[in-house]
Design an enzyme around this catalytic site. Structure first.
Site, mmCIF file in Angstrom:
data_model
loop_
_atom_site.group_PDB
_atom_site.id
_atom_site.type_symbol
_atom_site.label_atom_id
_atom_site.label_comp_id
_atom_site.label_asym_id
_atom_site.label_seq_id
_atom_site.Cartn_x
_atom_site.Cartn_y
_atom_site.Cartn_z
ATOM 1 N N ASP A 8 0.814 -1.218 0.000
ATOM 2 C CA ASP A 8 0.000 0.000 0.000
ATOM 3 C C ASP A 8 0.851 1.273 0.000
ATOM 4 O O ASP A 8 0.376 2.338 0.382
ATOM 5 C CB ASP A 8 -0.978 -0.015 1.182
ATOM 6 C CG ASP A 8 -0.263 -0.202 2.512
ATOM 7 O OD1 ASP A 8 0.970 -0.408 2.502
ATOM 8 O OD2 ASP A 8 -0.940 -0.150 3.554
ATOM 9 N N HIS A 33 24.181 2.098 -17.231
ATOM 10 C CA HIS A 33 23.141 2.545 -16.302
ATOM 11 C C HIS A 33 23.210 1.763 -14.992
ATOM 12 O O HIS A 33 22.207 1.284 -14.463
ATOM 13 C CB HIS A 33 21.756 2.466 -16.948
ATOM 14 C CG HIS A 33 21.569 3.485 -18.032
ATOM 15 N ND1 HIS A 33 20.621 3.360 -19.028
ATOM 16 C CD2 HIS A 33 22.205 4.646 -18.284
ATOM 17 C CE1 HIS A 33 20.694 4.400 -19.838
ATOM 18 N NE2 HIS A 33 21.659 5.207 -19.403
ATOM 19 N N ASP A 43 27.390 9.769 -12.286
ATOM 20 C CA ASP A 43 26.468 10.413 -13.223
ATOM 21 C C ASP A 43 25.237 10.760 -12.405
ATOM 22 O O ASP A 43 24.450 9.879 -12.056
ATOM 23 C CB ASP A 43 26.147 9.446 -14.370
ATOM 24 C CG ASP A 43 25.283 10.085 -15.456
ATOM 25 O OD1 ASP A 43 24.661 11.137 -15.195
ATOM 26 O OD2 ASP A 43 25.216 9.517 -16.566
ATOM 27 N N ASP A 82 22.176 17.192 -15.654
ATOM 28 C CA ASP A 82 22.661 15.844 -15.972
ATOM 29 C C ASP A 82 24.165 15.927 -16.156
ATOM 30 O O ASP A 82 24.631 16.431 -17.173
ATOM 31 C CB ASP A 82 21.962 15.367 -17.259
ATOM 32 C CG ASP A 82 22.366 13.946 -17.641
ATOM 33 O OD1 ASP A 82 23.097 13.295 -16.872
ATOM 34 O OD2 ASP A 82 21.941 13.491 -18.718
ATOM 35 N N HIS A 140 27.627 4.301 -26.864
ATOM 36 C CA HIS A 140 26.489 5.235 -26.859
ATOM 37 C C HIS A 140 26.794 6.472 -27.695
ATOM 38 O O HIS A 140 27.894 6.617 -28.234
ATOM 39 C CB HIS A 140 26.095 5.616 -25.421
ATOM 40 C CG HIS A 140 27.168 6.290 -24.608
ATOM 41 N ND1 HIS A 140 27.464 7.630 -24.732
ATOM 42 C CD2 HIS A 140 28.008 5.805 -23.650
ATOM 43 C CE1 HIS A 140 28.428 7.938 -23.869
ATOM 44 N NE2 HIS A 140 28.788 6.849 -23.199
ATOM 45 N N HIS A 185 22.063 14.416 -25.615
ATOM 46 C CA HIS A 185 20.611 14.394 -25.767
ATOM 47 C C HIS A 185 20.048 15.722 -25.279
ATOM 48 O O HIS A 185 20.686 16.422 -24.480
ATOM 49 C CB HIS A 185 20.003 13.234 -24.965
ATOM 50 C CG HIS A 185 20.472 13.192 -23.528
ATOM 51 N ND1 HIS A 185 19.920 13.994 -22.550
ATOM 52 C CD2 HIS A 185 21.449 12.482 -22.914
ATOM 53 C CE1 HIS A 185 20.532 13.758 -21.400
ATOM 54 N NE2 HIS A 185 21.482 12.856 -21.586
ATOM 55 N N HIS A 189 16.134 13.158 -20.458
ATOM 56 C CA HIS A 189 16.225 12.931 -21.902
ATOM 57 C C HIS A 189 15.008 13.632 -22.476
ATOM 58 O O HIS A 189 13.933 13.051 -22.597
ATOM 59 C CB HIS A 189 16.223 11.433 -22.239
ATOM 60 C CG HIS A 189 17.390 10.698 -21.633
ATOM 61 N ND1 HIS A 189 17.370 9.374 -21.320
ATOM 62 C CD2 HIS A 189 18.628 11.143 -21.271
ATOM 63 C CE1 HIS A 189 18.539 9.019 -20.788
ATOM 64 N NE2 HIS A 189 19.305 10.078 -20.750
ATOM 65 N N GLU A 204 28.493 14.288 -23.712
ATOM 66 C CA GLU A 204 28.933 13.264 -22.766
ATOM 67 C C GLU A 204 29.636 12.081 -23.418
ATOM 68 O O GLU A 204 29.164 10.955 -23.329
ATOM 69 C CB GLU A 204 27.743 12.776 -21.939
ATOM 70 C CG GLU A 204 26.521 12.354 -22.754
ATOM 71 C CD GLU A 204 25.416 11.780 -21.866
ATOM 72 O OE1 GLU A 204 25.720 10.908 -21.043
ATOM 73 O OE2 GLU A 204 24.264 12.219 -22.004
ATOM 74 N N TYR A 234 35.034 3.027 -22.354
ATOM 75 C CA TYR A 234 34.836 1.959 -21.374
ATOM 76 C C TYR A 234 35.585 0.717 -21.840
ATOM 77 O O TYR A 234 35.340 0.229 -22.939
ATOM 78 C CB TYR A 234 33.335 1.643 -21.242
ATOM 79 C CG TYR A 234 32.481 2.897 -21.169
ATOM 80 C CD1 TYR A 234 32.189 3.504 -19.950
ATOM 81 C CD2 TYR A 234 32.008 3.502 -22.341
ATOM 82 C CE1 TYR A 234 31.438 4.667 -19.897
ATOM 83 C CE2 TYR A 234 31.254 4.671 -22.291
ATOM 84 C CZ TYR A 234 30.976 5.248 -21.071
ATOM 85 O OH TYR A 234 30.235 6.402 -21.014
ATOM 86 N N ARG A 293 33.541 8.706 -18.255
ATOM 87 C CA ARG A 293 32.590 9.549 -18.999
ATOM 88 C C ARG A 293 32.679 10.944 -18.400
ATOM 89 O O ARG A 293 32.839 11.086 -17.178
ATOM 90 C CB ARG A 293 31.161 9.003 -18.908
ATOM 91 C CG ARG A 293 30.141 9.856 -19.650
ATOM 92 C CD ARG A 293 28.797 9.147 -19.907
ATOM 93 N NE ARG A 293 28.058 8.815 -18.707
ATOM 94 C CZ ARG A 293 27.938 7.589 -18.216
ATOM 95 N NH1 ARG A 293 28.512 6.574 -18.826
ATOM 96 N NH2 ARG A 293 27.243 7.366 -17.107
ATOM 97 N N GLU A 309 30.532 14.600 -18.678
ATOM 98 C CA GLU A 309 29.273 15.131 -19.215
ATOM 99 C C GLU A 309 28.971 16.512 -18.646
ATOM 100 O O GLU A 309 29.002 16.710 -17.431
ATOM 101 C CB GLU A 309 28.127 14.181 -18.840
ATOM 102 C CG GLU A 309 26.736 14.691 -19.216
ATOM 103 C CD GLU A 309 25.631 13.690 -18.911
ATOM 104 O OE1 GLU A 309 25.758 12.930 -17.918
ATOM 105 O OE2 GLU A 309 24.647 13.663 -19.660
HETATM 106 MN MN LIG Z 1 23.067 12.315 -19.985
#
Ligand SMILES: [Mn+2]
Length: 442
Positions: free
Chosen positions: A33, A240, A257, A268, A347, A351, A358, A381, A385, A403, A405
């Site tokens: 709940d 991710h 990130d 971001d 990638h 974006h 996004h 970004e 890797y 990375r 960004e």
């Molecule tokens: Mn991003």
């Protein structure tokens, strides 16, 4: 600001005589709940600035003349008992003045009212496919309006997707929206700087995750714009990664990130730094390639430039760097043609960013990439890797994931980096890692 958004969208609707029905998100069950913390849908928030669940905006352009049209907000009635349990409500009486809508009505009567509201319109904006129950009810509304057509009224024949028009408005940020994104970026800056200072070997990713979250919330942010990624060592190669529960080891990098949200506007940002405060040779080599690719791509960002070319600038730089390190063979042209770089860079480079991290807006139309214009905000970004299990490279490279960004605003004469204050050069990052940990409450 929200009234201005409504005015602009109503103006667009009036060109085709289209009505619009825009509900907010539904509350979602987390378990048993308990619900997830509610977050309004971005389209609804953009047009209302109203954050309560169980609400719907109905926009009715003027069919007769060229009047401004009408806005009706459906929302929950005041209910003392429910408010004691679940929180305050704005209520019907206060809504028109507080939000600038023409009329407020009880959400309970939405589906009953809609056939009458929509009578006379041939088209209605409604996004299907998100909520089966709503889709079914909207179908019934259409059928009910069509039945009235025998009385000589124009029949409501089509439901249209509002994505192109509304999302085109959202793509171009007004000053007030840019200010909110700036605020989100300022909080995010504080969080990344605090994380660099606090991180030390032997800590756990979850401690840094908590510090980031704490920094967002104590500055009054609406929260994280997306799930924080706090990825030590080889975890950085999981794009991710959100488990955020591994030990941070001496000699590894930490990739964070994470971006705060301000008034539901996102930021971001990614930074990657050494857990012990000093890059080793391999880490620095990879880091500097990513940094150069990112800086070149940002430098390239200006009005009149195509969105895809930002990716191309970064990609070429990454590929040349990988060839230089001996991690890829062949010419840059061959590597890009064969896409053999995707083992290291799976990638794209950025974006749109706005109410959604996004954000909405087309990246291309009729096969060619979108040309950048002032008021657009997006991320740059690039990353590299090296999978910890990659047997094709020497062991010393394995498990390095980097990375970098930043958030970029296109201005009249170029661009502005909204997150420029977050350390980024090797020297600045190492200095920030060695800096004293900021006081928990400033
Ligand atoms: Mn991003």
């Amino acid at each position: 600001m929200y009234a201005e958004h409504r005015r602009q969208f109503l103006k667009h609707l009036s060109t085709t005589g289209t009505a619009a029905v825009i509900p907010t998100n539904r509350s979602m069950v987390r378990n048993h709940d308990c619900d997830f913390r509610f977050r309004p849908s971005s389209d609804f928030w953009y047009l209302t600035g109203f954050a309560e669940p169980e609400a719907c905006l109905v926009l009715l352009p003027d069919l007769e003349g060229d009047g401004p049209g009408r806005s009706i907000l459906y929302l929950r009635e005041l209910d003392k008992l429910m408010e004691i349990w679940n929180g305050r409500r704005l209520g019907l009486d206060a809504a028109p003045k507080a939000l600038g809508v023409d009329e407020a009505r009880n959400i309970e009567s939405l589906w009953e009212d809609l056939p009458e509201c929509l009578t006379g319109y041939e088209e209605v904006v409604f996004s299907t496919g998100f909520d089966a129950d709503r889709d079914r009810k909207m179908g019934e509304v259409l059928a009910a309006v069509r039945r009235k057509a025998r009385g000589g009224i124009r029949p409501l024949t089509s439901m249209v997707d509002h994505t192109p028009a509304l999302h085109e408005l959202r793509l171009f940020k007004a000053e007030a929206e840019i200010d909110m994104i700036r605020k989100a970026c300022t909080i995010t800056t504080e969080a990344h700087v605090a994380a660099m200072a606090a991180t030390a070997p032997g800590m756990n990713e979850c401690e840094i995750d908590a510090l980031v979250e704490y920094t967002f919330k104590r500055r009054g942010s609406t929260g994280a714009a997306y799930n924080n990624i706090v990825a030590g060592g080889g975890n950085a190669c999981i794009l991710h990664y959100v488990e955020n529960n591994a030990e941070l080891r001496d000699g590894d990098l930490l990739l964070i990130d994470a971006g705060a949200e301000w008034n539901y506007y996102s930021s971001d940002v990614t930074r990657t730094f050494p857990v012990n405060g000093r890059f080793n040779d391999e880490q620095r080599a990879i880091y500097e390639i990513v940094l150069e690719a990112q800086m070149k791509a940002i430098e390239h960002s200006a009005p009149g430039v195509s969105f895809v070319s930002i990716h191309e600038v970064a990609l070429l730089c990454l590929v040349e760097g990988l060839i230089g390190l001996g991690l890829l063979q062949g010419s840059a042209e061959e590597v890009i043609e064969s896409r053999s770089y995707t083992d290291f860079y799976p990638h794209r480079t950025g974006h749109w960013m706005g109410l959604d991290v996004h954000d909405c807006g087309y990246y291309a139309s009729e096969g060619s990439s979108r040309i950048l214009e002032p008021g657009m905000i997006f991320t740059v970004e690039p990353g590299l890797y090296v999978d910890p299990a990659n047997q094709d490279v020497e062991e010393r490279w394995r498990g390095i994931g980097v990375r970098i960004e930043d958030d970029i605003l296109i201005t009249n004469d170029g661009h502005e980096v909204l997150t420029a204050a977050i350390p980024k050069s090797v020297e600045a990052v190492e200095a920030a890692c060695g800096a004293p940990v900021p006081e928990p409450v400033a």
